[in-house]
Design a protein around this motif. Structure first.
Motif, mmCIF file in Angstrom:
data_model
loop_
_atom_site.group_PDB
_atom_site.id
_atom_site.type_symbol
_atom_site.label_atom_id
_atom_site.label_comp_id
_atom_site.label_asym_id
_atom_site.label_seq_id
_atom_site.Cartn_x
_atom_site.Cartn_y
_atom_site.Cartn_z
ATOM 1 N N GLN A 209 42.884 36.341 46.328
ATOM 2 C CA GLN A 209 42.355 37.394 45.460
ATOM 3 C C GLN A 209 43.495 38.136 44.764
ATOM 4 O O GLN A 209 43.416 38.445 43.584
ATOM 5 C CB GLN A 209 41.515 38.386 46.274
ATOM 6 N N GLN A 210 44.570 38.417 45.508
ATOM 7 C CA GLN A 210 45.720 39.110 44.921
ATOM 8 C C GLN A 210 46.375 38.262 43.846
ATOM 9 O O GLN A 210 46.720 38.761 42.780
ATOM 10 C CB GLN A 210 46.745 39.466 45.997
ATOM 11 N N ALA A 211 46.553 36.972 44.131
ATOM 12 C CA ALA A 211 47.174 36.084 43.148
ATOM 13 C C ALA A 211 46.323 36.000 41.887
ATOM 14 O O ALA A 211 46.854 36.061 40.771
ATOM 15 C CB ALA A 211 47.384 34.694 43.747
ATOM 16 N N ALA A 212 45.016 35.899 42.049
ATOM 17 C CA ALA A 212 44.123 35.830 40.884
ATOM 18 C C ALA A 212 44.178 37.126 40.088
ATOM 19 O O ALA A 212 44.205 37.105 38.851
ATOM 20 C CB ALA A 212 42.694 35.541 41.328
ATOM 21 N N ALA A 213 44.216 38.267 40.784
ATOM 22 C CA ALA A 213 44.273 39.566 40.101
ATOM 23 C C ALA A 213 45.588 39.714 39.345
ATOM 24 O O ALA A 213 45.613 40.212 38.220
ATOM 25 C CB ALA A 213 44.103 40.705 41.093
ATOM 26 N N GLN A 214 46.679 39.283 39.946
ATOM 27 C CA GLN A 214 47.978 39.385 39.278
ATOM 28 C C GLN A 214 48.044 38.472 38.070
ATOM 29 O O GLN A 214 48.588 38.834 37.042
ATOM 30 C CB GLN A 214 49.112 39.077 40.253
ATOM 31 N N ASN A 215 47.485 37.282 38.183
ATOM 32 C CA ASN A 215 47.501 36.348 37.066
ATOM 33 C C ASN A 215 46.649 36.842 35.909
ATOM 34 O O ASN A 215 47.009 36.694 34.747
ATOM 35 C CB ASN A 215 47.031 34.959 37.509
ATOM 36 N N SER A 216 45.504 37.447 36.220
ATOM 37 C CA SER A 216 44.616 37.890 35.149
ATOM 38 C C SER A 216 45.058 39.206 34.518
ATOM 39 O O SER A 216 44.766 39.469 33.367
ATOM 40 C CB SER A 216 43.177 38.015 35.648
ATOM 41 N N GLY B 283 48.364 40.308 34.611
ATOM 42 C CA GLY B 283 49.771 40.287 34.265
ATOM 43 C C GLY B 283 50.653 40.983 35.279
ATOM 44 O O GLY B 283 51.775 41.330 35.006
ATOM 45 N N GLY B 284 50.158 41.227 36.492
ATOM 46 C CA GLY B 284 51.030 41.796 37.511
ATOM 47 C C GLY B 284 50.435 42.946 38.245
ATOM 48 O O GLY B 284 50.191 42.882 39.413
ATOM 49 N N GLY B 285 50.220 44.053 37.679
ATOM 50 C CA GLY B 285 49.765 45.325 38.219
ATOM 51 C C GLY B 285 49.167 45.387 39.592
ATOM 52 O O GLY B 285 49.827 45.168 40.574
ATOM 53 N N ASP B 286 47.902 45.691 39.680
ATOM 54 C CA ASP B 286 47.235 46.027 40.920
ATOM 55 C C ASP B 286 47.124 44.841 41.861
ATOM 56 O O ASP B 286 46.599 43.807 41.521
ATOM 57 C CB ASP B 286 45.829 46.563 40.596
ATOM 58 N N ALA B 287 47.620 45.035 43.071
ATOM 59 C CA ALA B 287 47.475 44.025 44.100
ATOM 60 C C ALA B 287 46.601 44.529 45.225
ATOM 61 O O ALA B 287 46.551 43.947 46.280
ATOM 62 C CB ALA B 287 48.853 43.636 44.644
ATOM 63 N N GLY B 288 45.933 45.628 45.011
ATOM 64 C CA GLY B 288 45.202 46.294 46.087
ATOM 65 C C GLY B 288 43.876 45.666 46.419
ATOM 66 O O GLY B 288 43.642 45.276 47.541
ATOM 67 N N GLY B 289 42.961 45.561 45.501
ATOM 68 C CA GLY B 289 41.629 45.078 45.808
ATOM 69 C C GLY B 289 40.685 46.247 45.980
ATOM 70 O O GLY B 289 41.007 47.377 45.700
ATOM 71 N N GLY B 290 39.508 45.980 46.492
ATOM 72 C CA GLY B 290 38.524 47.051 46.660
ATOM 73 C C GLY B 290 38.110 47.555 45.300
ATOM 74 O O GLY B 290 37.944 46.808 44.359
ATOM 75 N N ASP B 291 37.988 48.869 45.156
ATOM 76 C CA ASP B 291 37.560 49.417 43.869
ATOM 77 C C ASP B 291 38.728 50.049 43.142
ATOM 78 O O ASP B 291 38.725 51.196 42.793
ATOM 79 C CB ASP B 291 36.376 50.372 44.015
ATOM 80 N N GLY B 292 39.777 49.266 42.916
ATOM 81 C CA GLY B 292 40.889 49.746 42.118
ATOM 82 C C GLY B 292 42.216 49.626 42.816
ATOM 83 O O GLY B 292 43.232 49.467 42.186
ATOM 84 N N GLY B 293 42.232 49.693 44.136
ATOM 85 C CA GLY B 293 43.484 49.577 44.868
ATOM 86 C C GLY B 293 44.395 50.763 44.656
ATOM 87 O O GLY B 293 44.096 51.685 43.921
#
Length: 179
Positions: A138-145, A147-157
């Motif tokens: 999930q973190q890798a997908a969030a970073q890829n989509s 461009g880096g930023g939030d690695a937290g998850g949940g409702d905003g991290g």
């Protein structure tokens, strides 16, 4: 099954050293510091301490220094269920928590916790590892989509993997760190 848990609101304050001071409305206080991408070390004003780890599926593992383990589940809008559904922590610092309070007051967010939202009572080491792998994906997908930023998850991290605690419009604090 629907459960109406005891709500315990809290507020977080980002300290100059990058740690967080969490104040619960019931008088408890915690001091929290990131230990790694998915772990937070904490101690409180009642002599307890331990580590919170964000697993996949919005599950949070809390390991106390005495070896006890309990699980929580982030159910969105700054709310985290603990103690088999008996306790609902509500983050009054985050935008999600404030929005959840507003929507709850309007009757748009259920105040009860359903069985599907309850955290697991226990997990095997294999189940925990599977959830860790899920969280990494999930973190890798969030970073890829993003461009880096939030690695937290949940409702905003709340944790930017490059810089530390995110700085948003909340005076340097945007969301809870694992309920």
């Amino acid at each position: 099954m629907i459960n109406r848990p005891r709500e315990t609101p809290y507020r977080d304050e980002l300290l100059a050293d990058g740690s967080v001071h969490r104040r619960y409305e019931d008088g408890r206080e915690e001091w929290r510091r990131r230990e790694g991408g998915t772990r937070v070390r904490w101690h409180d004003n009642q002599g307890a301490s331990g580590t919170d780890e964000q697993l996949g599926g919005r599950i949070i593992k809390r390991r106390y220094s005495d070896g006890r383990v309990t699980y929580g589940r982030d159910i969105g809008y700054g709310r985290t269920v603990w103690d088999r559904g008996e306790t609902l922590l509500v983050n009054k610092t985050s935008f999600g928590g404030r929005m959840g309070t507003l929507l709850g007051g309007l009757g748009l967010v259920a105040l009860a916790v359903t069985a599907a939202q309850l955290p697991p009572e226990e997990l095997t080491p294999e189940e925990e590892e599977e959830l860790r792998q899920q969280q990494q994906q999930q973190q890798a997908a969030a970073q890829n989509s993003s461009g880096g930023g939030d690695a937290g998850g949940g409702d905003g991290g709340d944790w930017d993997s490059g810089d530390g605690w995110n700085s948003d419009d909340d005076g340097g604090w945007s969301d809870d760190d694992f309920g």
